[in-house]
Design an enzyme around this catalytic site. Sequence first.
Site, mmCIF file in Angstrom:
data_model
loop_
_atom_site.group_PDB
_atom_site.id
_atom_site.type_symbol
_atom_site.label_atom_id
_atom_site.label_comp_id
_atom_site.label_asym_id
_atom_site.label_seq_id
_atom_site.Cartn_x
_atom_site.Cartn_y
_atom_site.Cartn_z
ATOM 1 N N ARG A 429 0.842 -1.196 0.000
ATOM 2 C CA ARG A 429 0.000 0.000 0.000
ATOM 3 C C ARG A 429 0.880 1.250 0.000
ATOM 4 N NH1 ARG A 429 -1.406 -3.708 3.656
ATOM 5 N NH2 ARG A 429 -3.516 -4.536 3.727
ATOM 6 N N ASP A 553 -31.324 -12.954 -7.282
ATOM 7 C CA ASP A 553 -31.794 -14.311 -7.044
ATOM 8 C C ASP A 553 -32.550 -14.776 -8.275
ATOM 9 O OD1 ASP A 553 -30.727 -14.685 -4.564
ATOM 10 O OD2 ASP A 553 -32.519 -14.020 -3.472
ATOM 11 N N GLU A 554 -32.627 -16.074 -8.461
ATOM 12 C CA GLU A 554 -33.253 -16.587 -9.679
ATOM 13 C C GLU A 554 -34.740 -16.285 -9.741
ATOM 14 O OE1 GLU A 554 -33.518 -20.791 -10.151
ATOM 15 O OE2 GLU A 554 -33.545 -21.166 -7.996
ATOM 16 N N ASP A 555 -35.398 -16.081 -8.596
ATOM 17 C CA ASP A 555 -36.839 -15.790 -8.604
ATOM 18 C C ASP A 555 -37.131 -14.298 -8.495
ATOM 19 O OD1 ASP A 555 -35.909 -15.512 -6.059
ATOM 20 O OD2 ASP A 555 -37.638 -16.445 -5.091
ATOM 21 N N ASP A 638 -26.348 -11.376 3.335
ATOM 22 C CA ASP A 638 -26.812 -10.027 2.974
ATOM 23 C C ASP A 638 -26.524 -9.030 4.089
ATOM 24 O OD1 ASP A 638 -27.821 -10.878 0.550
ATOM 25 O OD2 ASP A 638 -29.748 -11.440 1.408
ATOM 26 N N ARG A 703 -31.368 -14.304 11.190
ATOM 27 C CA ARG A 703 -30.873 -12.970 10.855
ATOM 28 C C ARG A 703 -30.574 -12.158 12.113
ATOM 29 N NH1 ARG A 703 -31.002 -11.355 5.549
ATOM 30 N NH2 ARG A 703 -32.312 -12.579 4.131
#
Length: 748
Positions: A429, A553-555, A638, A703
């Site tokens: 860095r 998401d797929e849905d 998430d 969660r």
Amino acid sequence: MQTRKKYIFLAFLASWLLLFLFGGDQLRRFALFSVRKAESPRSWPRWTDRSLLRSFAEPEELQRDGDPALLSPRARRAAWLSAHRSSRCRMESCFDLSRCERNSFKVFTYPQERGQPVSETYSKILSSIERSRYHTARPEEACLFILSADTLDRDRLSEHYVRDLEGKIHGSPLWNGGRNHLIFNLYSGTWPGYGGELGFDPEHAILARASSDSRTFRPGFDVSIPLIPREHPQRGGRRGRLAEVPPKRRFLLAFKGKRYLTGVGSGTRNALHHIHNGKDIISLTTCKHGKDWHRHKDTRCDKDNVDYERFDYQELLHNSTFCIVPRGRRLGSFRFLEALQAACIPVLLSDGWELPFAEAIDWGKAAVVGSERLLLQIPSAVRCIRPELVLAFQQQTQFLWDAYFSSVDKIVHTTLEIIRDRLDPARSRSRRLWNALPGGLLVLPEFSTHLGDFPFYYLHHGYSPSKKFTAFIRAVSQAGSLSQPLLRLIQAVSGSQYCAQIVVLWSCEKPPPPRGKWPQSSVPMTIIQGRRKLSDRFFPFGAIQTDAVLSLDEDTSLSTSEVDFAFSVWLSFPERIVGFPTRSHFWDAERGRWGCTSRWTNEVSMVLGAAAFYHRYYHSLFTEHLPAGLRELPACQDVLLNALVAAVTKLPPIKVTQRKQHEEGAARQAGCGDDGAAGTPPGPSPAPAGARRTEGGRRLWQRQDCLNQLANWFGYMPLVSSRLRLDPVLFKDQVSVLRKKYPSLERP
């Protein structure tokens, strides 16, 4: 005429000869015409001429050539270097770099011996390493070794002094002359000199020590750390105290502390009363230090002790613009970290102190480095600093405190990252990365060393992200075939003018369908076989080439207009998460824990990965920065990503407009989880209402447990709430549809 010239020339020569014969000694003394001859080096300064200094000092008080007690700083450093075999150590000569090349940067801590005393602070240091991503339990994998024996306090008069330490250290089969070892030390030496003695020979070990003396410090090898108070938190730490901008402080310059009557450090503190004016400069000292202070008290002690009680230390600290940080018995002081946290610009009076992490931190932007000999010039010097520069200094103190000093974890991790940067200078860095938000600990050099590749430098340095995004779809259908929602989603996303590619993460037990069964797309499509881990969604796959990532998401049901609008918003806020489904967190006072909800509220603190834009760098940070145990918690990915981005930016996510039917569907979901969110795959058919309630309750508990575990790991709750939602221009205004750029967003 010629004869006259000859006599004049001879007379001139004769006069010069007489002058040199009878007055040459005085001429040589004043060195007007003397020629320098080669002689052996002599100590500095040389004031041994008795005739020149007869009225100022007696001959026996003058420095004699070769007097070892009065050597110059350079000569004293040379003497120290010759006495220590490891003083010339550098990473190339005293560190086995091959161990790190074979096994990357792993740190091994020696196992604790039964009955071995360990101080509270050293226990925190060991805990910081053992719970970090650097730790390994196998010494053969280690690049760096940490002793289990407490080396923090090497003052022989201290109750925490560990005796017979040299035999314990040198007897270990892993010691190897100290190579690849890191030794932490806060106190070295003892009364009356308080030198740098450790009581054992560190040989080729790296010393991470407080109160480092620049004369004995080995640049590029040792690491200077701050004095760590015993009550310093393990993680998290208190926030800074810069509450308002510009801050309104009552005092310009302040100091309140002990005054040493005799011994090391007494000279500077005894002189501090000269700058006190009782108005905007407060300098208070007390003689009440040590058991025998009455024996050494002077005429000022009684008055100083009375004045000392007039001000509260914390109140004075938080109401002063500049805080004097003089040396104590040793060069460092606890006052240094206290001033940083209080946004009181440190004025350092400790000649020869190697400042903490000076290899990475530019202290010229956050502190005033003064000289003990010029103490009386400090008031006029700080008055000359412009107000805008004072504010910049105060803001930098808050950044440095939060990034590197607010907890033991951050101090230890900064030490390790500085050493790690030395192993590969080409990928280390830069000082700019260390001295700008969000700080070196949150910038991964393995991702990039160029500022333009990180989302949080765009605004300040004129960079901008690429104008395309990658759609990253996670498929978890148990049927192993292409569902209709997935096909509609691919069609909608590929229709976006900003979509560069589609990457499908196939996380099903059955293999993905053959390429011929996938729909035709106007953009390239890549199928990746997942590892069936919950954290796969945020893994830095090499197939993702664009700066922007659209996690789906797929849905998920989105239109092309929704995708285009959300991406246009993200281009204005590339360091934040921008998306559709949201959640909010709250503090449950009755249960004493954090909770979350998906119900409609005025605040939003999380945007779920079911439909969200963010920068691809967060994939690398998620995988490298967070521990594996936290990444694999169910229904937690998430929440973790939102917490990580909030910890980096100190900003909330952004919710954008969603079609009405999706909003109503989301509002009907109970708890903090919903079907199809990251983690749990949706079932092939709708479940009964009772089963959905049971599933919703389980995901709610997961969660909330995730929220509390991440708050414990960070040491505080990093999520930031917001009441903002961004809609397109003229959204739902009573104007012609032709004037609106995204009219389809208003349709049900």
